[in-house]
Each structure stands twice: as structure tokens, then as C-alpha cells.
Write a protein that holds these residues in place. Sequence first.
Motif, short mmCIF file in Angstrom:
data_model
loop_
_atom_site.label_atom_id
_atom_site.label_comp_id
_atom_site.label_asym_id
_atom_site.label_seq_id
_atom_site.Cartn_x
_atom_site.Cartn_y
_atom_site.Cartn_z
N GLY A 43 13.08 49.95 -0.69
CA GLY A 43 12.28 49.41 0.40
C GLY A 43 11.24 48.45 -0.15
O GLY A 43 11.06 48.31 -1.36
N THR B 10 9.18 44.16 -18.71
CA THR B 10 7.73 43.86 -18.66
C THR B 10 7.28 43.50 -17.24
O THR B 10 6.12 43.19 -17.03
CB THR B 10 7.33 42.73 -19.64
N PHE C 198 18.87 36.80 -18.36
CA PHE C 198 20.10 36.53 -17.60
C PHE C 198 20.38 35.02 -17.52
O PHE C 198 21.52 34.62 -17.27
CB PHE C 198 20.01 37.08 -16.17
N THR D 212 14.00 42.51 -22.27
CA THR D 212 13.01 41.62 -21.68
C THR D 212 13.20 40.20 -22.22
O THR D 212 13.77 40.02 -23.30
CB THR D 212 11.57 42.11 -22.00
N ARG D 213 12.67 39.24 -21.45
CA ARG D 213 12.68 37.86 -21.95
C ARG D 213 11.59 37.66 -22.99
O ARG D 213 11.54 36.63 -23.65
CB ARG D 213 12.46 36.88 -20.79
N SER E 185 16.64 43.81 -10.63
CA SER E 185 16.95 42.50 -10.06
C SER E 185 15.94 41.47 -10.52
O SER E 185 14.75 41.77 -10.69
CB SER E 185 16.98 42.59 -8.53
N TYR F 83 7.74 47.10 -1.28
CA TYR F 83 6.62 47.77 -1.93
C TYR F 83 5.39 47.79 -1.01
O TYR F 83 5.05 46.76 -0.40
CB TYR F 83 6.19 47.03 -3.20
N ALA G 162 6.54 44.49 -13.17
CA ALA G 162 5.72 45.59 -12.65
C ALA G 162 6.53 46.88 -12.53
O ALA G 162 6.08 47.96 -12.96
CB ALA G 162 5.13 45.19 -11.30
N LEU G 163 7.73 46.79 -11.97
CA LEU G 163 8.57 47.99 -11.85
C LEU G 163 9.07 48.43 -13.22
O LEU G 163 9.04 49.62 -13.55
CB LEU G 163 9.76 47.69 -10.92
N1 LIG Z 1 11.03 45.91 -3.08
C1 LIG Z 1 10.10 44.97 -3.09
O1 LIG Z 1 9.10 45.01 -2.32
C2 LIG Z 1 10.18 43.85 -4.05
C3 LIG Z 1 9.14 42.93 -4.11
C4 LIG Z 1 9.21 41.90 -5.01
C5 LIG Z 1 10.32 41.80 -5.83
N2 LIG Z 1 11.31 42.71 -5.76
C6 LIG Z 1 12.51 42.62 -6.61
O2 LIG Z 1 12.44 43.71 -7.52
C7 LIG Z 1 12.39 43.21 -8.88
C8 LIG Z 1 11.44 44.06 -9.68
O3 LIG Z 1 10.17 44.03 -9.04
P1 LIG Z 1 8.86 43.88 -9.89
O4 LIG Z 1 7.76 44.34 -9.04
O5 LIG Z 1 9.02 44.49 -11.25
O6 LIG Z 1 8.80 42.29 -10.05
P2 LIG Z 1 8.08 41.48 -11.22
O7 LIG Z 1 6.85 42.16 -11.68
O8 LIG Z 1 7.94 40.08 -10.76
O9 LIG Z 1 9.12 41.53 -12.41
C9 LIG Z 1 10.33 40.88 -12.31
C10 LIG Z 1 10.95 40.90 -13.69
O10 LIG Z 1 12.29 40.43 -13.59
C11 LIG Z 1 12.65 40.04 -14.90
N3 LIG Z 1 13.37 38.76 -14.87
C12 LIG Z 1 13.01 37.62 -14.26
N4 LIG Z 1 13.87 36.65 -14.58
C13 LIG Z 1 14.77 37.19 -15.42
C14 LIG Z 1 15.89 36.69 -16.10
N5 LIG Z 1 16.25 35.41 -16.03
N6 LIG Z 1 16.59 37.54 -16.90
C15 LIG Z 1 16.23 38.84 -17.02
N7 LIG Z 1 15.17 39.37 -16.40
C16 LIG Z 1 14.46 38.55 -15.60
C17 LIG Z 1 11.39 39.81 -15.71
O11 LIG Z 1 11.26 40.78 -16.73
P3 LIG Z 1 10.88 40.33 -18.24
O12 LIG Z 1 9.71 39.39 -18.07
O13 LIG Z 1 10.54 41.60 -18.92
O14 LIG Z 1 12.07 39.64 -18.79
C18 LIG Z 1 10.30 39.95 -14.67
O15 LIG Z 1 9.12 40.43 -15.22
C19 LIG Z 1 11.98 41.74 -8.73
O16 LIG Z 1 12.48 40.97 -9.81
C20 LIG Z 1 12.60 41.36 -7.42
O17 LIG Z 1 13.97 41.04 -7.57
C21 LIG Z 1 11.26 43.75 -4.92
#
Ligand SMILES: NC(=O)c1ccc[n+]([C@@H]2O[C@H](COP(=O)([O-])OP(=O)(O)OC[C@H]3O[C@@H](n4cnc5c(N)ncnc54)[C@H](OP(=O)(O)O)[C@@H]3O)[C@@H](O)[C@H]2O)c1
Length: 269
Positions: free
Chosen positions: A131, A8, A45, A29-30, A65, A133, A10-11
Motif C-alpha cells: 500500500g 540504501t 538495474f 546497491t548502486r 522496485s 506509505y 528508505a525501505l
Molecule cells: N508504497 C509507496 O508508498 C511507495 C512510495 C514511493 C516509492 N515506492 C516504490 O517502492 C520503492 C522503495 O521505496 P523507498 O521508500 O525505499 O524509495 P527510495 O527511498 O526512493 O529508494 C528507492 C531505491 O531504489 C533503488 N534504485 C533506484 N534506481 C535503481 C536502479 N537503477 N537499480 C537498482 N536499484 C535502484 C535505490 O537503491 P540504492 O540507492 O541503494 O541503489 C533507491 O535508493 C521505490 O523505489 C518505489 O518503486 C513505493
Amino acid sequence: MILVTGATGALGTLIAERLADRDDTVLGTRAPQQPRRLPVRHIDFDEPGTLSKGFEGVDVLLLISAGYGEDDTVIARHGAAVDAAEKAGVGHVVYTSLTAAGDHLPYALPHRWTERRLQETAMNWTILRNGLYAELLGGLAAPTADGRITAPLGGGRLAAVARADLADAAVRVTTEAPAHARRIYELVGEQAIGGADLARTHGPHVTYEPETLAQARARVAASGAEPFQIPMLVGTCSAIAAGFMSRTGGDLRQLLGRAPRSALAAAFA
Ligand SMILES: NC(=O)c1ccc[n+]([C@@H]2O[C@H](COP(=O)([O-])OP(=O)(O)OC[C@H]3O[C@@H](n4cnc5c(N)ncnc54)[C@H](OP(=O)(O)O)[C@@H]3O)[C@@H](O)[C@H]2O)c1
């Protein structure tokens, strides 16, 4: 069976949309109570008890991650996920890591730790070194109401990548996992953009007036950010300003089979 964690986020949401028609995919998902088009499992996790059942029958795990926290917190999360995947007999883990250029970033260490942990397993693995975002850059360098972009990016630029392109790449690798076993992909954008580029794209009413890192640190601290978030945000800007994040190229175009989306357009989405 494929399982996508963080479904759930963003990615994860973008990835889930792209996998929605498959009958071999479940979402982790949590927040499993929210209705989804695909079957949902409770995956947290921080609660390893959810993982043994959650990973049952999974062949390919797309481990997104969970990077918000201090290093020890994130390492414990990812370590629990890899331990549980091994125990459940998962065959292949695809992990969303961080671009090699990001080694200067304050949150690089848990990514490198997780890469090393995966490379030590008997499971197959693929590492997606994502990279930063474009959407993140758009947020860091959003104009104020009076038309000023004041992020501490100096003259630095970021090889920003649209989150949707990273979702497309992750879907391709996950659904064709055996073809990508033991590969590390560098997924940065093809266009490096900075504060002045963003201001220009907004139009003549927006100017770029870079602030100092000290000013940014004080501003972020006053915004109510968690302590671990302050070095994350300031360190990201510092690495961009110092010119460590601008290298373009890599494997994105090859994995997408097309040109990447415009990073500037994604930054404003
Ligand atoms: N490349 C970049 O620019 C960039 C920027 C920010 C972050 N990131 C990394 O890329 C990941 C994905 O990015 P995003 O944009 O999707 O971030 P996001 O919208 O903040 O989503 C992160 C997701 O990680 C999951 N999560 C958090 N804690 C968790 C746990 N204890 N156990 C299992 N899942 C957990 C959650 O999914 P659920 O709520 O569905 O459980 C949360 O929604 C981030 O979590 C971060 O590590 C990358």
C-alpha cells in the motif's frame, strides 16, 4: 544466500537493519562504497553488467522496485533484474509491488508488468502488493508554515501503511521464502486517513483546505519536479480523492503477526 536490492533506499535501509545479524545476507546497491554492517554488492538495474556478478550464489532475491522514471525506464530496469536472476540461477524472487487498489495510479503499469514477468519464470516468486506509505501521505499533506494543509485529496482517504510495517513483512517473507512461494500479498493499512484526519492530529492551529488538482499540478510543476513526477504526485492525490485508495484489510496483520503500526503516527515521523 539472500540479496536485497535498493538497500540504501528508505525501505531497503529498514530491511537491512532487520537482517543485520544474519550471516546469509548481502546488500545490493548502486552505492557499494558506503560501509554497511552486511557485505555489499554493486547492483544497478541500469547497468546490467553489475547484475550477473551481483546475483551470483543468490538463492532468494528481494527485488525492491526502482520506480522513479517513465514506464519504459522502470520496465527496462525490472526486466534486466529478472533476466539476470534467471541466468544466475536465483531460486526465488520476492518483489515489492503496488496494492491492487493502485491500478488507477500512473505508476501501476511497470508493477503489473513485473508481476506478470515473474509469474512467467520458472523461478519461485512472491509478490508484496504494498500500500501507499503513510510517510508519503504525510509528505503530500504536510502543513504550510501558516498551518494549512492544501493537498487535493478532497474528502478522500488512504489506507496508508507505515513503511516499517512493510519492511517487517518483507523480512518475514524473504527469510521464510519457500512458505510464501507463488503468493500475492495485499499489504494495505487498517486505518484510512485523509486531509481532515491529518489536520486534526496536528492540532487546532492546522486546517485542511483542499486545493484542486489543477492547482496542485501547477504547484508541483513550479517546484522543479521531473516531468514524470508531476502525474505521479497529482495522480496519487486524484486516486485518493476519488475514493479508490481507502479499502482497508488484506494480509498485513497476518504477515506481521500483530496489529499494524498507527498510520497517523507514521505520517508524522
Ligand atoms: N508504497 C509507496 O508508498 C511507495 C512510495 C514511493 C516509492 N515506492 C516504490 O517502492 C520503492 C522503495 O521505496 P523507498 O521508500 O525505499 O524509495 P527510495 O527511498 O526512493 O529508494 C528507492 C531505491 O531504489 C533503488 N534504485 C533506484 N534506481 C535503481 C536502479 N537503477 N537499480 C537498482 N536499484 C535502484 C535505490 O537503491 P540504492 O540507492 O541503494 O541503489 C533507491 O535508493 C521505490 O523505489 C518505489 O518503486 C513505493
